[in-house]
Design an enzyme around this catalytic site. Structure first.
Site, PDB file in Angstrom:
ATOM      1  N   ASP A   1     -13.091  97.364  63.787  1.00 55.06           N
ATOM      2  CA  ASP A   1     -13.034  96.181  64.654  1.00 55.06           C
ATOM      3  C   ASP A   1     -11.647  95.855  65.188  1.00 55.06           C
ATOM      4  OD1 ASP A   1     -12.137  93.267  62.952  1.00 55.06           O
ATOM      5  OD2 ASP A   1     -12.058  95.247  62.045  1.00 55.06           O
TER       6      ASP A   1
ATOM      7  N   ASP B   1     -14.298 100.641  58.251  1.00 61.51           N
ATOM      8  CA  ASP B   1     -13.161  99.770  58.007  1.00 61.51           C
ATOM      9  C   ASP B   1     -13.617  98.604  57.121  1.00 61.51           C
ATOM     10  OD1 ASP B   1     -10.590  98.418  58.490  1.00 61.51           O
ATOM     11  OD2 ASP B   1     -11.782  97.072  59.744  1.00 61.51           O
TER      12      ASP B   1
END
Length: 335
Positions: free
Chosen positions: A230, A36
């Site tokens: 996250d 990500d």
């Protein structure tokens, strides 16, 4: 099992929460690393750098509307907008009927007006400007603001790549992991800027379900996939991956819950560390299996030929366990 427990304990000392030995086994044969962007590769502390206005609105008006709608959002970009509003001493309004749409943006009622803040797909009425293309080419993330269906402005936010990321990715490449991809909901230009900087491939404009589809596609090809993320948007992909790694300090509770390993220090060097732990653990496991097999074959042969009395053979059965414990204990001293 003993070797796995020793490595899980060693990982905990280093700041790695490993939720099971099977994930160490999967890590030892990883083919693909998916990453990500915001909050994972970057610090997750963006700041507003540019404000563009349209249709007669002022910068303060655009910022006030955006910050008011984002008042209760937990996304890092929302905090950047609120911080910019605080810097201008703007008093935020109270949003009503707030709605967050993963991977797109947010909208809410504000003073009888419907205000939308998000990417181009969230604000389809957003106009195109040469200036926005220039900002995207710099790696900045754009937030488009619309009020009652009318595009009124654009906010540009910049984030900083975690300083340890390039070295960590280089270490992973040296371990033989060649397939790395950046998965982000950001636009193509912003994603391209960061991926070129880090030397990885990228896929842009992704929704949470798109990230899951990427993971499943690799798995269907027989690859073992690690996903590092996250946020809430990453949770489905973290759960789907063979091993999901969450940024435990910077990440959300949902991401930590969905992941199989959590980094309890805000440090990307822990990612190659957990790969090293996994590979060393599997080497020790294989050594233990080989030692036990050889020991049993020799012992049974000696007993069958009469060289080893039954009472001594029975006593000797406990010796392999001592050897396995001694060999596995080395994993507690992993550096």
């Amino acid at each position: 099992p003993i070797a796995m427990l020793a490595s899980i304990g060693a990982g905990a000392k280093r700041g790695l929460l490993i939720k099971g030995g099977k994930y160490l086994e999967s890590l030892s044969r990883v083919d693909v690393l998916l990453i990500d962007k915001t909050g994972t590769l970057t610090l997750g502390k963006p700041h507003i750098t540019d404000i563009m206005t349209l249709n007669g609105t002022s910068e303060d008006e655009v910022l006030l509307l955006a910050a008011s709608v984002e008042r209760y959002s937990e996304h890092p970009l929302a905090e950047a907008v609120r911080e910019a509003a605080r810097g201008r001493r703007l008093t935020l309004g109270e949003p009503e009927r707030f709605e967050a749409i993963p991977g797109l943006g947010v909208r809410a009622q504000l003073n009888n007006s419907l205000v939308t803040v998000g990417n181009r797909r969230m604000v389809p009425e957003a106009s195109s400007f040469v200036e926005t293309e220039y900002l995207e080419a710099q790696g900045k993330t754009l937030l488009f603001i619309a009020c009652n269906g009318k595009h009124i402005g654009v906010l540009a936010a910049a984030d900083t790549v975690r300083p340890e990321v390039p070295a960590a990715l280089a270490a992973l490449r040296s371990m033989g992991i060649k397939e790395m991809e950046l998965l982000t909901g950001d636009n193509e230009r912003t994603a391209g800027f960061l991926s070129a900087t880090l030397g990885v491939r990228h896929r842009a404009n992704l929704l949470p379900e798109d990230k899951v589809a990427v993971v499943k596609d690799y798995q269907a090809r027989g690859c073992t996939v690690v996903m590092v993320g996250d946020g809430v948007n990453d949770a489905p992909a973290l759960a789907q991956a063979d091993v999901g790694i969450a940024m435990g300090v910077a990440g959300t509770d949902i991401a930590i819950e969905a992941a199989h390993i959590a980094l309890m220090r805000d440090d990307w060097t822990l990612v190659p560390d957990v790969f090293r732990i996994a590979r060393r653990t599997l080497r020790v496991v294989k050594m233990n299996i080989a030692f036990t097999a050889v020991y049993n074959v020799v012992g049974l042969s000696l007993a069958a030929l009469g060289f080893l009395p039954p009472i001594f053979a029975a006593a000797a059965q406990s010796l392999p366990d001592i050897g396995i414990l001694a060999n596995s204990s080395r994993l507690l001293r992993q550096k």
